[in-house]
Design a protein around this motif. Structure first.
Motif, PDB file in Angstrom:
ATOM      1  N   MET A 193       0.840  -1.221   0.000  1.00  0.00           N
ATOM      2  CA  MET A 193       0.000   0.000   0.000  1.00  0.00           C
ATOM      3  C   MET A 193       0.866   1.260   0.000  1.00  0.00           C
ATOM      4  O   MET A 193       0.531   2.262   0.647  1.00  0.00           O
ATOM      5  CB  MET A 193      -0.919   0.017   1.225  1.00  0.00           C
ATOM      6  N   SER A 194       1.994   1.183  -0.691  1.00  0.00           N
ATOM      7  CA  SER A 194       2.980   2.257  -0.670  1.00  0.00           C
ATOM      8  C   SER A 194       2.442   3.524  -1.351  1.00  0.00           C
ATOM      9  O   SER A 194       2.759   4.628  -0.938  1.00  0.00           O
ATOM     10  CB  SER A 194       4.253   1.782  -1.354  1.00  0.00           C
ATOM     11  N   TYR A 195       1.643   3.338  -2.395  1.00  0.00           N
ATOM     12  CA  TYR A 195       1.079   4.495  -3.131  1.00  0.00           C
ATOM     13  C   TYR A 195      -0.101   4.010  -3.964  1.00  0.00           C
ATOM     14  O   TYR A 195      -0.320   2.797  -4.121  1.00  0.00           O
ATOM     15  CB  TYR A 195       2.141   5.117  -4.044  1.00  0.00           C
ATOM     16  N   VAL A 196      -0.872   4.969  -4.494  1.00  0.00           N
ATOM     17  CA  VAL A 196      -1.993   4.662  -5.391  1.00  0.00           C
ATOM     18  C   VAL A 196      -1.775   5.448  -6.678  1.00  0.00           C
ATOM     19  O   VAL A 196      -1.335   6.593  -6.636  1.00  0.00           O
ATOM     20  CB  VAL A 196      -3.342   5.107  -4.769  1.00  0.00           C
ATOM     21  N   ILE A 197      -2.025   4.803  -7.829  1.00  0.00           N
ATOM     22  CA  ILE A 197      -1.988   5.534  -9.096  1.00  0.00           C
ATOM     23  C   ILE A 197      -3.426   5.954  -9.416  1.00  0.00           C
ATOM     24  O   ILE A 197      -4.322   5.101  -9.504  1.00  0.00           O
ATOM     25  CB  ILE A 197      -1.432   4.655 -10.245  1.00  0.00           C
ATOM     26  N   GLU A 243       0.551   9.134  -2.493  1.00  0.00           N
ATOM     27  CA  GLU A 243       0.968   8.369  -1.303  1.00  0.00           C
ATOM     28  C   GLU A 243      -0.091   8.511  -0.204  1.00  0.00           C
ATOM     29  O   GLU A 243       0.056   9.327   0.711  1.00  0.00           O
ATOM     30  CB  GLU A 243       2.345   8.848  -0.831  1.00  0.00           C
ATOM     31  N   VAL A 244      -1.151   7.705  -0.304  1.00  0.00           N
ATOM     32  CA  VAL A 244      -2.315   7.864   0.592  1.00  0.00           C
ATOM     33  C   VAL A 244      -1.991   7.629   2.063  1.00  0.00           C
ATOM     34  O   VAL A 244      -2.656   8.164   2.939  1.00  0.00           O
ATOM     35  CB  VAL A 244      -3.480   6.917   0.192  1.00  0.00           C
ATOM     36  N   PHE A 245      -0.997   6.784   2.338  1.00  0.00           N
ATOM     37  CA  PHE A 245      -0.639   6.533   3.750  1.00  0.00           C
ATOM     38  C   PHE A 245       0.646   7.268   4.145  1.00  0.00           C
ATOM     39  O   PHE A 245       1.326   6.903   5.102  1.00  0.00           O
ATOM     40  CB  PHE A 245      -0.484   5.029   4.004  1.00  0.00           C
ATOM     41  N   GLY A 246       0.998   8.288   3.376  1.00  0.00           N
ATOM     42  CA  GLY A 246       2.209   9.046   3.673  1.00  0.00           C
ATOM     43  C   GLY A 246       3.393   8.528   2.865  1.00  0.00           C
ATOM     44  O   GLY A 246       3.291   7.493   2.197  1.00  0.00           O
ATOM     45  N   PRO A 247       4.515   9.255   2.907  1.00  0.00           N
ATOM     46  CA  PRO A 247       5.691   8.873   2.114  1.00  0.00           C
ATOM     47  C   PRO A 247       6.231   7.500   2.497  1.00  0.00           C
ATOM     48  O   PRO A 247       6.151   7.100   3.661  1.00  0.00           O
ATOM     49  CB  PRO A 247       6.718   9.970   2.420  1.00  0.00           C
ATOM     50  N   SER A 248       6.756   6.774   1.509  1.00  0.00           N
ATOM     51  CA  SER A 248       7.276   5.423   1.735  1.00  0.00           C
ATOM     52  C   SER A 248       8.324   5.404   2.846  1.00  0.00           C
ATOM     53  O   SER A 248       9.167   6.297   2.929  1.00  0.00           O
ATOM     54  CB  SER A 248       7.900   4.895   0.437  1.00  0.00           C
ATOM     55  N   LYS A 249       8.223   4.388   3.704  1.00  0.00           N
ATOM     56  CA  LYS A 249       9.201   4.257   4.799  1.00  0.00           C
ATOM     57  C   LYS A 249       9.949   2.939   4.714  1.00  0.00           C
ATOM     58  O   LYS A 249      10.714   2.585   5.614  1.00  0.00           O
ATOM     59  CB  LYS A 249       8.494   4.385   6.149  1.00  0.00           C
ATOM     60  N   ILE A 267      -9.967  10.991  -2.387  1.00  0.00           N
ATOM     61  CA  ILE A 267     -10.047  12.127  -3.315  1.00  0.00           C
ATOM     62  C   ILE A 267      -8.623  12.413  -3.801  1.00  0.00           C
ATOM     63  O   ILE A 267      -7.720  12.658  -2.999  1.00  0.00           O
ATOM     64  CB  ILE A 267     -10.620  13.393  -2.618  1.00  0.00           C
ATOM     65  N   CYS A 268      -8.414  12.319  -5.126  1.00  0.00           N
ATOM     66  CA  CYS A 268      -7.075  12.542  -5.671  1.00  0.00           C
ATOM     67  C   CYS A 268      -6.677  14.015  -5.462  1.00  0.00           C
ATOM     68  O   CYS A 268      -7.405  14.912  -5.876  1.00  0.00           O
ATOM     69  CB  CYS A 268      -7.027  12.190  -7.156  1.00  0.00           C
ATOM     70  N   PRO A 269      -5.514  14.255  -4.828  1.00  0.00           N
ATOM     71  CA  PRO A 269      -5.095  15.638  -4.575  1.00  0.00           C
ATOM     72  C   PRO A 269      -4.686  16.358  -5.858  1.00  0.00           C
ATOM     73  O   PRO A 269      -4.623  17.582  -5.904  1.00  0.00           O
ATOM     74  CB  PRO A 269      -3.884  15.473  -3.649  1.00  0.00           C
ATOM     75  N   HIS A 270      -4.450  15.578  -6.927  1.00  0.00           N
ATOM     76  CA  HIS A 270      -4.009  16.187  -8.184  1.00  0.00           C
ATOM     77  C   HIS A 270      -5.199  16.618  -9.055  1.00  0.00           C
ATOM     78  O   HIS A 270      -5.256  17.739  -9.519  1.00  0.00           O
ATOM     79  CB  HIS A 270      -3.124  15.199  -8.960  1.00  0.00           C
ATOM     80  N   CYS A 271      -6.186  15.709  -9.218  1.00  0.00           N
ATOM     81  CA  CYS A 271      -7.305  16.035 -10.115  1.00  0.00           C
ATOM     82  C   CYS A 271      -8.640  16.188  -9.376  1.00  0.00           C
ATOM     83  O   CYS A 271      -9.646  16.552  -9.963  1.00  0.00           O
ATOM     84  CB  CYS A 271      -7.438  14.969 -11.204  1.00  0.00           C
ATOM     85  N   GLY A 272      -8.654  15.874  -8.071  1.00  0.00           N
ATOM     86  CA  GLY A 272      -9.876  16.067  -7.281  1.00  0.00           C
ATOM     87  C   GLY A 272     -10.961  15.032  -7.507  1.00  0.00           C
ATOM     88  O   GLY A 272     -12.056  15.130  -6.950  1.00  0.00           O
ATOM     89  N   ASN A 273     -10.651  14.011  -8.311  1.00  0.00           N
ATOM     90  CA  ASN A 273     -11.651  12.971  -8.560  1.00  0.00           C
ATOM     91  C   ASN A 273     -11.751  11.995  -7.399  1.00  0.00           C
ATOM     92  O   ASN A 273     -10.775  11.757  -6.684  1.00  0.00           O
ATOM     93  CB  ASN A 273     -11.299  12.203  -9.848  1.00  0.00           C
ATOM     94  N   LYS A 274     -12.948  11.418  -7.241  1.00  0.00           N
ATOM     95  CA  LYS A 274     -13.206  10.420  -6.202  1.00  0.00           C
ATOM     96  C   LYS A 274     -12.762   9.050  -6.742  1.00  0.00           C
ATOM     97  O   LYS A 274     -13.072   8.712  -7.885  1.00  0.00           O
ATOM     98  CB  LYS A 274     -14.706  10.416  -5.892  1.00  0.00           C
ATOM     99  N   LEU A 298     -16.768   7.122   5.809  1.00  0.00           N
ATOM    100  CA  LEU A 298     -15.597   8.008   5.868  1.00  0.00           C
ATOM    101  C   LEU A 298     -14.622   7.717   4.723  1.00  0.00           C
ATOM    102  O   LEU A 298     -14.451   6.567   4.325  1.00  0.00           O
ATOM    103  CB  LEU A 298     -14.866   7.821   7.205  1.00  0.00           C
ATOM    104  N   PRO A 299     -13.984   8.768   4.196  1.00  0.00           N
ATOM    105  CA  PRO A 299     -12.994   8.552   3.131  1.00  0.00           C
ATOM    106  C   PRO A 299     -11.666   8.067   3.696  1.00  0.00           C
ATOM    107  O   PRO A 299     -11.438   8.146   4.911  1.00  0.00           O
ATOM    108  CB  PRO A 299     -12.834   9.948   2.541  1.00  0.00           C
ATOM    109  N   LEU A 300     -10.818   7.557   2.814  1.00  0.00           N
ATOM    110  CA  LEU A 300      -9.420   7.288   3.177  1.00  0.00           C
ATOM    111  C   LEU A 300      -8.705   8.615   2.965  1.00  0.00           C
ATOM    112  O   LEU A 300      -8.437   9.004   1.835  1.00  0.00           O
ATOM    113  CB  LEU A 300      -8.849   6.185   2.279  1.00  0.00           C
ATOM    114  N   ASP A 301      -8.450   9.332   4.054  1.00  0.00           N
ATOM    115  CA  ASP A 301      -7.939  10.694   3.966  1.00  0.00           C
ATOM    116  C   ASP A 301      -6.478  10.753   4.421  1.00  0.00           C
ATOM    117  O   ASP A 301      -6.182  10.554   5.598  1.00  0.00           O
ATOM    118  CB  ASP A 301      -8.812  11.605   4.847  1.00  0.00           C
ATOM    119  N   PRO A 302      -5.554  11.027   3.466  1.00  0.00           N
ATOM    120  CA  PRO A 302      -4.135  11.102   3.840  1.00  0.00           C
ATOM    121  C   PRO A 302      -3.896  12.087   4.987  1.00  0.00           C
ATOM    122  O   PRO A 302      -2.978  11.896   5.792  1.00  0.00           O
ATOM    123  CB  PRO A 302      -3.463  11.594   2.555  1.00  0.00           C
TER     124      PRO A 302
END
Lengths: 333, 333
Positions: free
Chosen positions: A248-252, A261-267, B252-259, B283-287
């Motif tokens: 779960m390092s990142y989402v495209i 990086e939904v859970f924060g920067p890779s550690k 919510i994508c921080p780049h394009c704002g899409n769900k 609740l959303p998955l909120d970084p």
């Protein structure tokens, strides 16, 4: 209890004992190996044994015997997958490792040691119940790669029936999955451990002849903190740590293609360096994987990152085998 | 064991017994309440008690006594947060509920019953160890809202030290957090349960006077399946289910704002209808939340979705209190 606490401050290192000293009425001698009170000889019940274990750790280790293989099994390597924290994708990493090894031509099996939250059968799309015959329980094979799987969910009438069991019962079931299941001839048995450092992981580390553990983490500091507990536990129990997988390092983003990086920067790299465990892979949080897991088609998912882990683990285990053989020879001579 | 198995087919509903019948040498009479063998009277050790419990469930229930409050505590409501599956954000939902109630002016505390994977202290940024005095253990207060918290991590020398304890010891620690911690005067005590349906959840449901449980899930089918185990467990143990919170529902994508539904389409409403439990929040998955949890500043996070849950839970519990009072009156007259 308050009399005990009275004289001491909870912030002292010894505080853990206040909690454990309440246990003896319900703990068994087997618990000593995992009990601080036993380790430092303050347990009223296991005092002598604990004292002995404290001054002679080699003797303490030998006191916990590994369970023998059944006469029907020839399992060459046992690898457990552990996370400490739940929900970091430990079960999917277990399933992905098993499928990657199977694709390389190895005979693999999966033992689901997560008794109260089993997810392996669902990921492999196994709906059939496990059968038994006079010599034991028969695992159920996955559809695509024919990977034998044993899980408590294959023994329950409905997959969402809870098993409301206390630790000792759970520990016995885990042992039975090793001793009473007809796994047959396997190169690798992968054991999916439940989150935490309780009965099931302890029983697997104490009773199964583990070659090593793969640790799964996620980029959250929280997950890292709990994962460190798991790493410390493995080291306390002299279990070899094969490597770390950051999941779960990142989402495209499917809309704009950006990495998020939904859970924060890779550690992963930092944890690898801090704990001196090799970083085997960094996997994304891929909705495609969630979808395949839910559809029971995890065998259709084949990330290069996992495939590359196979070669690494095989090399490490071969090296360990050679060292053991040398050690054996030197003892014989 | 194989003698037991040889006569039966694992796919039969009774199969669970094959596993549990191995337990007696290690289980205690207390386990009967959670043991199928005891429930249907096949347990060689607890046969009579089990028979009795089977035909007289009321008697069986009364056999498990709730632990009394300490003389220093006046806790009006106890609410547990449970998930079954790990990593769905159960601990953050517990912390968010506690902060939301505190903001409304209620006196709240948080009991971290996740002994092998505690994350509550880190979320609240609590680094101080818990102190004790002659009458018990003192919880540590959170910085912003002064919420008293007790967790095993407040009693360990280092937060990443593992507690490698078997179930009975873990169960005793959870009980001690209720009996020996000086909570004082509280409107609500929130209990963060570990994943699964093992010792800690069982002990909390059996020994603490729970008013109800909030179930946390995520959109994965897998999570839903395991969550259904938790719901069935709560019902078997006659614990009231207050409602369901679907967490990590989307990003919510921080780049394009899409769900982006990273764990698949939301299943909260469907689960709510299938299990007849009200859906309290999605609740959303909120970084941002992950970041605040890692920084120990969860009290700075205040989603409207959680705030709205406060009023709902308060109303339900008030209604239950009135029913109890009526019931009491009718018994007195």
């Amino acid at each position: 209890m308050s009399e005990k606490i009275e004289t001491r401050n909870a912030s002292q290192a010894g505080e853990g004992r206040d909690l454990e000293e309440r246990a003896p009425e319900s703990c068994t001698p087997e618990d000593c190996s995992s009990c601080q009170a036993a380790a430092d000889g303050t347990c009223p019940l296991q005092h002598e044994k604990a004292q002995d274990e404290r001054v002679r750790p080699d003797k303490a280790k030998s006191a916990i015997e590994k369970l023998p293989q059944s006469q029907f099994n020839d399992i060459r390597h046992v690898v457990a997958v552990m996370s400490g924290k739940g929900g970091v994708g430990k079960s999917s990493v277990t399933a992905l490792l098993a499928t990657a090894f199977a694709r390389e031509g190895y005979k693999v099996g999966v033992l689901d040691a997560d008794i109260t939250g089993p997810s392996i059968p669902r990921m492999f799309g196994i709906k059939k119940r496990a059968d038994s015959f006079e010599f034991g329980l028969l695992p159920v094979q996955s559809e695509t790669l024919r990977i034998p799987v044993m899980s408590i969910n294959l023994l329950l009438p409905h997959e969402d029936d809870p098993v409301i069991w206390r630790g000792p019962i759970i520990a016995n079931v885990v042992k039975q999955f090793w001793t009473d299941v007809v796994w047959g001839d396997l190169d690798f048995l992968f054991v999916d451990l439940p989150p935490g450092t309780g009965d099931a992981p302890l029983t697997v580390m104490q009773s199964l002849p583990l070659d090593g553990i793969v640790i799964v983490s996620s980029p959250q500091d929280l997950a890292v903190m709990v994962v460190k507990k798991a790493i410390k536990m493995a080291r306390i129990l002299n279990t070899h740590l094969l490597g770390l997988v950051e999941n779960m390092s990142y989402v495209i983003c499917p809309h704009c293609g950006n990495k998020h990086e939904v859970f924060g920067p890779s550690k992963g790299q930092a944890v690898s360096e801090a704990t001196d465990i090799p970083l085997l892979a960094t996997l994304p949080l891929d909705p495609k994987l969630s979808e395949l897991c839910d559809k029971g088609r995890i065998e259709d998912y084949n990330p290069d990152a996992v495939a590359s882990v196979v070669d690494f683990i095989v090399k490490i285990l071969d090296h360990m085998d050679k060292l053991k053989a040398k050690d054996h020879e030197s003892k014989v001579q």
